[in-house]
Structures are given as structure tokens and as C-alpha cells.
Design a protein around this motif. Structure first.
Motif, short mmCIF file in Angstrom:
data_model
loop_
_atom_site.label_atom_id
_atom_site.label_comp_id
_atom_site.label_asym_id
_atom_site.label_seq_id
_atom_site.Cartn_x
_atom_site.Cartn_y
_atom_site.Cartn_z
N GLU A 94 0.84 -1.19 0.00
CA GLU A 94 0.00 0.00 0.00
C GLU A 94 0.89 1.25 0.00
N PRO A 95 1.27 1.72 -1.20
CA PRO A 95 2.14 2.90 -1.28
C PRO A 95 1.45 4.16 -0.74
N PHE A 96 2.29 5.11 -0.32
CA PHE A 96 1.78 6.39 0.17
C PHE A 96 2.87 7.44 -0.02
N CYS A 106 17.65 2.03 -2.06
CA CYS A 106 18.72 2.89 -2.57
C CYS A 106 19.62 3.43 -1.46
N LEU A 107 19.37 3.01 -0.24
CA LEU A 107 20.20 3.34 0.93
C LEU A 107 20.41 4.84 1.13
N ARG A 108 19.30 5.57 1.00
CA ARG A 108 19.33 6.99 1.34
C ARG A 108 18.04 7.33 2.07
N PRO A 109 18.02 8.46 2.78
CA PRO A 109 16.81 8.83 3.52
C PRO A 109 15.64 9.19 2.60
N ALA A 110 14.43 8.87 3.05
CA ALA A 110 13.21 9.24 2.33
C ALA A 110 13.03 10.75 2.40
N ARG A 111 12.58 11.31 1.29
CA ARG A 111 12.32 12.75 1.21
C ARG A 111 10.81 12.98 1.13
N ALA A 112 10.38 14.12 1.64
CA ALA A 112 8.96 14.48 1.58
C ALA A 112 8.49 14.47 0.13
N GLY A 113 7.32 13.89 -0.08
CA GLY A 113 6.72 13.85 -1.40
C GLY A 113 7.01 12.60 -2.20
N GLU A 114 8.01 11.83 -1.79
CA GLU A 114 8.33 10.59 -2.52
C GLU A 114 7.27 9.54 -2.23
N ARG A 115 7.00 8.71 -3.23
CA ARG A 115 6.05 7.60 -3.08
C ARG A 115 6.82 6.42 -2.49
N VAL A 116 6.44 6.02 -1.29
CA VAL A 116 7.15 4.97 -0.57
C VAL A 116 6.16 3.89 -0.11
N ALA A 117 6.72 2.82 0.43
CA ALA A 117 5.91 1.76 1.02
C ALA A 117 6.66 1.18 2.21
N ALA A 135 8.14 3.03 -3.66
CA ALA A 135 7.03 2.24 -4.19
C ALA A 135 7.24 1.90 -5.66
N ASP A 136 8.08 2.67 -6.34
CA ASP A 136 8.38 2.46 -7.75
C ASP A 136 9.88 2.30 -7.91
N GLU A 137 10.30 1.77 -9.05
CA GLU A 137 11.74 1.59 -9.28
C GLU A 137 12.48 2.91 -9.10
N CYS A 138 13.63 2.82 -8.47
CA CYS A 138 14.41 4.03 -8.21
C CYS A 138 15.86 3.86 -8.64
N GLY A 139 16.27 2.67 -9.00
CA GLY A 139 17.68 2.43 -9.29
C GLY A 139 18.41 2.09 -8.01
#
Length: 174
Positions: free
Chosen positions: A28-30, A49-60, A91-95
Motif C-alpha cells: 500500500e504505497p503512500f 537505494c540506501l538513502r533517507p526518504a524525502r517528503a513527497g516521494e512515493r514509498v511503502a 514504491a516504484d523503481e528508483c535504481g
């Protein structure tokens, strides 16, 4: 420059995790939000990708069994050592981690990490607690060198002590 390479969740595992996690739940991505709704994750380590999540990114937030995926690739049989836990991913491919990323993820001096050692069969063969020193790279490098001095150690999982979350994997240098 680190002596050992922190490894993200492998691409094949990510492909599966972006549909159904290792606990069998649909993903359930958000969007990551500064206010923590629905989950506080801005600044949390993304294991893809071993980096911190940023506001606005689609994550799960997914349940991940790192040893299970490694065992499927290697033929190991971890049995009861096959544990799973929560991790954040895009939530989507990021490399994969970009070449500009240096050091070990979340290597804040004073933070506590568990380094679990596994043999080629997927069984725990030791571990240690690491309080990250001021020179975080040197501290991690020494702990990994100690682990891989034992020829039975095939890989090391680094976990956060507070929640037990899997952070990243390291294999012997070379």
C-alpha cells in the motif's frame, strides 16, 4: 571511502516486494509527508537505494525477510533464522544507490547497531553490538574486518537496535 560495500535490497526482491511483501500482504504505497501521515518516514532509510526518504516521494512500508531472499539465490536453508521485519522502500523503481553515496547508511555517532553474522547455510554464527564511534567508517570497517576474519562468515546483516529493523547487508571484500 569505506572498505566494505553496504548492499541494498536486491532488485529481484524489490520487484516482488513492490507487489506483495514477505508477510503476504499487498503493498500500500503512500506519499512521504512531513507530518508523518500515514507513517512517520521522512528521513528513514530506504532499503532500495540506501538513502533517507524525502517528503513527497512515493514509498511503502513492507515486511522483508533478507535471509530468505539470499537463501533463494544461494541454495542456503536458514530454517528458523529466516526472520522478517519492516523496511521502507520506494514504491516504484528508483535504481540502485548512486555513485555519490559514500560511507555507511545511518552512521550517526552514538547510534547502536547489531551486526549479525551468517554462514553459507544461513545460520547465525555470531554477532556483536556496535556503538558507532565518532569515526563511523573506521568503526564499521573494524567490526566487519573482525566478522570476516572468521572464514565461516558469508555475510553480515546490520540492524537497528531500537526496532530490530534490517538496515543493510555486507559481504566479504574482494
Amino acid at each position: 571511502m569505506t572498505t566494505y560495500t553496504p548492499l541494498p535490497v536486491p532488485a529481484a526482491a524489490l520487484k516482488e516486494l513492490r507487489v506483495t511483501d514477505d508477510a503476504g500482504r499487498p503493498v500500500e504505497p503512500f506519499p512521504a509527508r512531513e507530518d508523518g501521515v500515514p507513517v512517520d518516514c521522512v528521513g528513514s532509510l530506504l532499503r532500495c537505494c540506501l538513502r533517507p526518504a524525502r517528503a513527497g516521494e512515493r514509498v511503502a512500508l513492507v515486511s522483508y525477510a533478507p535471509l530468505r531472499h539470499w537463501a533463494a539465490r544461494t541454495g542456503a536453508a536458514p530454517g528458523a533464522y529466516d526472520e522478517q521485519g519492516p523496511v521502507f522502500i520506494h514504491a516504484d523503481e528508483c535504481g540502485e544507490p548512486d555513485g555519490g553515496t559514500t560511507g555507511y547508511p545511518l552512521a550517526r555517532p552514538g547510534a547502536l547497531r547489531t551486526l549479525r553474522r551468517y554462514n553459507a547455510r544461513g545460520q547465525i554464527v555470531g554477532g556483536r553490538l556496535l556503538e558507532i564511534p565518532q569515526d563511523a567508517e573506521a568503526g564499521f570497517d573494524a567490526a566487519f574486518a573482525e566478522a570476516f576474519a572468521d572464514p565461516e562468515v558469508a555475510l553480515v546483516h546490520v540492524r537497528a537496535v531500537e526496532y530490530g529493523c534490517f538496515l543493510f547487508e555486507v559481504r566479504p571484500a574482494g
